[in-house]
Scaffold this motif. Structure first.
Motif, PDB file in Angstrom:
ATOM      1  N   ALA A 131       0.816  -1.215   0.000  1.00  0.00           N
ATOM      2  CA  ALA A 131       0.000   0.000   0.000  1.00  0.00           C
ATOM      3  C   ALA A 131       0.851   1.268   0.000  1.00  0.00           C
ATOM      4  O   ALA A 131       1.938   1.310   0.588  1.00  0.00           O
ATOM      5  N   THR A 132       0.346   2.305  -0.642  1.00  0.00           N
ATOM      6  CA  THR A 132       0.969   3.625  -0.566  1.00  0.00           C
ATOM      7  C   THR A 132       0.645   4.230   0.794  1.00  0.00           C
ATOM      8  O   THR A 132      -0.518   4.231   1.226  1.00  0.00           O
ATOM      9  N   ILE A 133       1.662   4.735   1.465  1.00  0.00           N
ATOM     10  CA  ILE A 133       1.445   5.291   2.800  1.00  0.00           C
ATOM     11  C   ILE A 133       0.950   6.717   2.672  1.00  0.00           C
ATOM     12  O   ILE A 133       1.690   7.628   2.274  1.00  0.00           O
ATOM     13  N   ALA A 134      -0.316   6.913   3.004  1.00  0.00           N
ATOM     14  CA  ALA A 134      -0.923   8.235   2.971  1.00  0.00           C
ATOM     15  C   ALA A 134      -2.210   8.200   3.795  1.00  0.00           C
ATOM     16  O   ALA A 134      -2.970   7.229   3.726  1.00  0.00           O
ATOM     17  N   VAL A 135      -2.431   9.230   4.593  1.00  0.00           N
ATOM     18  CA  VAL A 135      -3.677   9.364   5.346  1.00  0.00           C
ATOM     19  C   VAL A 135      -4.204  10.771   5.132  1.00  0.00           C
ATOM     20  O   VAL A 135      -3.439  11.714   4.889  1.00  0.00           O
ATOM     21  N   ALA A 136      -5.522  10.929   5.217  1.00  0.00           N
ATOM     22  CA  ALA A 136      -6.145  12.217   4.924  1.00  0.00           C
ATOM     23  C   ALA A 136      -5.811  13.272   5.959  1.00  0.00           C
ATOM     24  O   ALA A 136      -5.667  14.452   5.638  1.00  0.00           O
ATOM     25  N   SER A 137      -5.686  12.850   7.216  1.00  0.00           N
ATOM     26  CA  SER A 137      -5.452  13.821   8.285  1.00  0.00           C
ATOM     27  C   SER A 137      -4.627  13.181   9.380  1.00  0.00           C
ATOM     28  O   SER A 137      -4.714  11.972   9.627  1.00  0.00           O
ATOM     29  N   LEU A 138      -3.837  13.990  10.055  1.00  0.00           N
ATOM     30  CA  LEU A 138      -3.054  13.518  11.198  1.00  0.00           C
ATOM     31  C   LEU A 138      -3.676  13.967  12.510  1.00  0.00           C
ATOM     32  O   LEU A 138      -3.059  13.838  13.565  1.00  0.00           O
TER      33      LEU A 138
END
Length: 545
Positions: A131-138
């Motif tokens: 998976a590509t490591i990315a999240v919408a918000s921290l």
């Protein structure tokens, strides 16, 4: 100021069979193969024995270039690599293991291994997640206190007493399964129902509050305290006496907890450097067993696999004996970098045998290499790795009082009828372990799902069917009724070790383990070799295809 000098002496090791109880219970790999002769290939793919300074230099080099490596791998601008380990093969191939961060947060399940040729060209990359490591918000919607309370509730549901967080929850990116998610990791302490210290890691979705994963940080195993005859011990003279400090093995020491459940323990001392009486009534006897087992395990990893200590840095761990009261177990703990042994029922049967020490120390090796999560199929592989190398050390030690075998806990008499704790040739003979892979085997306790890999290792080493080895009779079936020809234990050990240290990751499951061992066999012996074909056949024999 005391004088310090190492002295080797002969000591008597404990000997008593104990009755105890067993604990109840996707990686991506690519690789390539050249056309070198099998003999040359095996030599070239074998890990170089690195000194502490050589290893440190390679780690510094990897750290100096990790930003360029991240860019070359196409990682996002918010991602950074953290160097964890490095293995160098004789042919110049480098295997550098990295953890990952995202905006400074640890990415659990984001570890990867970069395999580079001598020229510096990247040959392949092994990733714990595709998976590509990315999240919408921290920014979490769930308060850390809520995640902590939920984790404590889970621990209490498992009968953990004195359950409370060891520290405040930390914010992480969970990437071990599914879409990468912002999460809280809570570590709950206390005491498990069998007396083992608790270190339950609970991963909670920081948006929804859903539990994503849980695993036990304390890695446990059961073994036997048996009579191992007279053995040489590494001790150190201090003043007028001696301590169990082995200066030739990273200053590994063995200490006495005197039935406490925390702390480092007190040094054992002896005036004449002759330790124990071979009986459980002498508190030194358990210490001799543990100290001897640690030394044999150190020697095995160094002489067979070129690894100097658990971390590969030449630094010894330590062993604690006489833990708690009536504690029928032994465990490895990363936080203290130590092995700990209970005294068994009635505090009269210490669980401090050779294969126990090797099993527990191997948990440390796994933690500092692949880092296999102690849950699901990866947890079964973690436990199996300790069983595999526990038995390998037993064969390596060549102790006439405890000959090598493919039985685990064979002298414990756990069932009261002389049968072993676990069997590698047919794991299901213990009544709980699994012979073969099936969808859902990861839901079984790791000490029983480990049977799949234990069975694979036996088939790879010795083959299927009936045979007798060192006076023990075996009869190993296969899932598909096929006949498997073994390649020999020595080669099987090398393949498993190379797969663990260069191709497995934290999320490796059984099918990824198949790919990892095939890659290792290809590196060592060639993709057209009998050894490569043997690995393929042995996995098919346990229904991993």
């Amino acid at each position: 100021m005391p004088m310090h000098a190492r002295k080797r002496r002969t000591a008597v090791v404990a000997g008593a069979a104990v009755a105890t109880a067993a604990l109840i219970a996707t990686g991506m790999t690519t690789g390539s193969a050249g056309a070198a002769p099998v003999k040359d290939r095996a030599a070239g793919a074998t890990a170089v024995k690195l000194s502490a300074s050589q290893r440190a230099e390679l780690l510094r080099d990897a750290n100096a270039t990790k930003a360029d490596t991240a860019k070359a791998l196409g990682l996002g601008g918010k991602e950074k690599l953290v160097v964890k380990d490095v293995v160098k093969d004789a042919d110049g191939t480098m295997h550098t293991r990295y953890n990952r961060t995202y905006e400074g947060l640890p990415v659990l399940g984001g570890d990867l291994v970069v395999h580079q040729a001598r020229s510096g060209k990247v040959k392949s990359v092994t990733k714990a997640t595709k998976a590509t490591i990315a999240v919408a918000s921290l920014t979490p919607k769930l308060a850390p206190a809520t995640a902590s309370a939920s984790a404590v509730k889970l621990a209490k549901a498992d009968d953990t007493t004195q359950a409370k967080p060891n520290r405040s929850p930390r914010k992480v990116i969970w990437a071990s399964a599914g879409k990468p998610t912002l999460a809280w990791e809570t570590v709950v302490g206390g005491v498990q129902k069998d007396g083992t210290p608790n270190e339950l890691h609970v991963i909670t979705d920081a948006t929804t509050g859903k539990k994503l994963f849980e695993y036990q940080g304390i890695e446990t195993g059961v073994g036997n305290s048996e009579y191992s005859g007279k053995v040489d011990l590494g001790t150190t003279q201090e003043g007028s006496g001696y301590t169990l400090t082995d200066t030739e093995r990273g200053n590994h020491k063995t200490t006495n907890l005197a039935h406490a459940e925390d702390g480092e323990g007190s040094p054992f001392t002896d005036e004449d450097d002759t330790w124990g009486n071979g009986q459980g009534d002498d508190e030194q006897t358990a210490a001799v067993d543990a100290h001897y087992g640690a030394a044999a395990t150190w020697d095995y990893y160094k002489n067979v696999h070129g690894r100097s200590g658990i971390k590969g840095d030449g630094v010894g761990a330590y062993s604690r004996v006489h833990y708690g009261n009536d504690y029928v177990n032994a465990f490895w703990d990363d936080s203290c970098f130590c092995m700990t042994y209970g005294d068994g029922e009635g505090n009269s049967h210490p669980l401090t045998a050779l294969d126990v020490a090797a099993h527990e120390m191997s948990h440390g090796v796994t933690s500092n290499t692949a880092g296999l999560e102690y849950s699901g199929e990866s947890g079964g592989l973690n436990e199996a790795t300790s069983d595999i190398f526990g038995n390998s050390v037993e064969f390596y030690a060549d102790n006439s009082e405890d000959v090598g075998d493919y039985l685990i806990g064979e002298k414990i008499d756990i069932n009261g009828d002389g049968t072993p704790l676990r069997y590698m040739d047919k794991p299901s003979k213990d009544g709980a372990s699994k012979d073969d892979w099936y969808d859902g085997v990861g839901d079984v306790d790791v000490h029983y799902s480990s049977g799949v890999a234990n069975h694979f290792f036996y088939l790879l080493s010795e083959g299927s069917g009936q045979k007798e080895i060192n006076g023990v009779e075996y009869d190993s079936p296969t899932a598909d009724g096929s006949t498997v020809e073994g390649i020999g234990r020595d080669k099987a050990e090398k393949i498993w070790y190379k797969a663990l240290t260069t191709y497995m990751t934290s999320t490796t499951d059984y099918h990824a383990a198949r790919e990892a061992t095939l890659s290792a066999a290809s590196d060592l012996y060639g993709a057209d070799s009998a050894e490569y074909k043997g690995v393929d056949a042995a996995w098919a024999g346990v229904n991993v295809k």
